[in-house]
Design a protein around this motif. Structure first.
Motif, mmCIF file in Angstrom:
data_model
loop_
_atom_site.group_PDB
_atom_site.id
_atom_site.type_symbol
_atom_site.label_atom_id
_atom_site.label_comp_id
_atom_site.label_asym_id
_atom_site.label_seq_id
_atom_site.Cartn_x
_atom_site.Cartn_y
_atom_site.Cartn_z
ATOM 1 N N ASP A 124 0.815 -1.208 0.000
ATOM 2 C CA ASP A 124 0.000 0.000 0.000
ATOM 3 C C ASP A 124 0.855 1.266 0.000
ATOM 4 O O ASP A 124 0.378 2.351 0.323
ATOM 5 C CB ASP A 124 -0.956 0.013 1.200
ATOM 6 C CG ASP A 124 -0.256 -0.312 2.518
ATOM 7 O OD1 ASP A 124 0.988 -0.408 2.517
ATOM 8 O OD2 ASP A 124 -0.960 -0.485 3.534
ATOM 9 N N TYR B 213 -3.386 2.240 7.237
ATOM 10 C CA TYR B 213 -4.309 3.129 6.529
ATOM 11 C C TYR B 213 -3.905 4.584 6.737
ATOM 12 O O TYR B 213 -3.876 5.379 5.792
ATOM 13 C CB TYR B 213 -5.728 2.885 7.033
ATOM 14 C CG TYR B 213 -6.780 3.717 6.342
ATOM 15 C CD1 TYR B 213 -7.470 3.226 5.238
ATOM 16 C CD2 TYR B 213 -7.091 5.002 6.792
ATOM 17 C CE1 TYR B 213 -8.438 3.988 4.604
ATOM 18 C CE2 TYR B 213 -8.050 5.769 6.161
ATOM 19 C CZ TYR B 213 -8.719 5.263 5.060
ATOM 20 O OH TYR B 213 -9.670 6.028 4.432
ATOM 21 N N ALA C 264 -0.701 5.474 4.879
ATOM 22 C CA ALA C 264 -0.949 5.616 3.445
ATOM 23 C C ALA C 264 -1.576 6.958 3.116
ATOM 24 O O ALA C 264 -1.499 7.410 1.967
ATOM 25 C CB ALA C 264 -1.844 4.476 2.952
#
Length: 241
Positions: free
Chosen positions: A11, A60, A63
């Motif tokens: 990611d 998350y 990212a």
């Protein structure tokens, strides 16, 4: 700070394990960013830094352009626990299985755990901000609300905080909540079986922040909707970028 491993994830995030004296930790950074604001992320009442829910939130958030760090504080994760800690946890398991009240047992070990954890987190914060590519201001995000309250009170570098209402907050930190003045996002699971709703609402009311937002969602302790991650990052964007 000594980095012990590094891997590039699919990611676009770089994950590095580190040690800082006796403190083990993990740092996630966006591979493409030259510099990133720092978010300290802790899980419910000292659960391990490798807990899958914490790792998913950290990746998350990284990212989205943040440096995210977590540690195992003293007595948490793989770090040694005292005999008193082990006894308190055994008492807690017994009381929960018997359906007995557990608040006083939580008081007996969550409060001391916060006292031990705060110096480790502040030492880690010093070391992280000395690294190239990691900048202030700093945010806090996590289910260990008691730790976040204390850090927000004693650590002037923390500029915003996101708390999850699912962990037990000792009386001392409930009183300290009045001293928390940074912008605040507070997540509450309306049907959390382990966290009385009114106590969580009273805690939200006690925070001294002029900007504080409550997000309440239906569901039990682990049912926080995934979209709250996106909302949490928008909250961080407003105050850290």
């Amino acid at each position: 700070m000594h980095f012990t491993s590094e891997q590039r994830l699919d990611d676009g995030v770089v994950e590095r394990e580190f040690t800082l004296g006796e403190i083990p930790g993990t740092l996630w950074t966006p591979e493409s960013a030259a510099s990133a604001p720092l978010v300290l992320m802790a899980h419910n009442n000292g659960l391990p830094k490798a807990d899958p829910r914490l790792v998913a939130r950290a990746r998350y958030t990284a990212a989205r352009g943040y440096a995210v760090a977590t540690i195992d504080a003293a007595g948490c994760g793989d770090r040694p626990r005292s005999a008193a800690d082990e006894q308190a946890r055994a008492d807690l398991r017994r009381a929960m299985q018997a359906g007995e009240p557990v608040d006083e047992i939580f008081e007996s070990f969550i409060g001391p755990m916060v006292e031990k954890a705060v110096p480790d987190w502040r030492t880690t914060l010093d070391a992280l901000l000395a690294l190239p590519g990691i900048d202030g201001p700093v945010g806090y995000s996590g289910g260990w609300t008691a730790l976040g309250i204390r850090l927000a009170v004693v650590e002037p570098r923390i500029a915003a905080a996101g708390f999850f209402a699912g962990g037990y907050v000792p009386r001392a930190q409930r009183e300290e909540a009045r001293q928390v003045t940074v912008p605040l996002l507070f997540l509450l699971q309306w049907d959390d079986e382990g966290n009385p709703r009114q106590r969580a609402l009273d805690l939200f009311d006690a925070f001294g922040s002029e900007e504080k937002t409550l997000h309440a969602n239906l569901g039990g302790h682990t049912g926080t909707p995934w979209f709250e991650l996106e909302d949490g990052c928008r909250f961080l964007d407003r105050h850290l970028k």
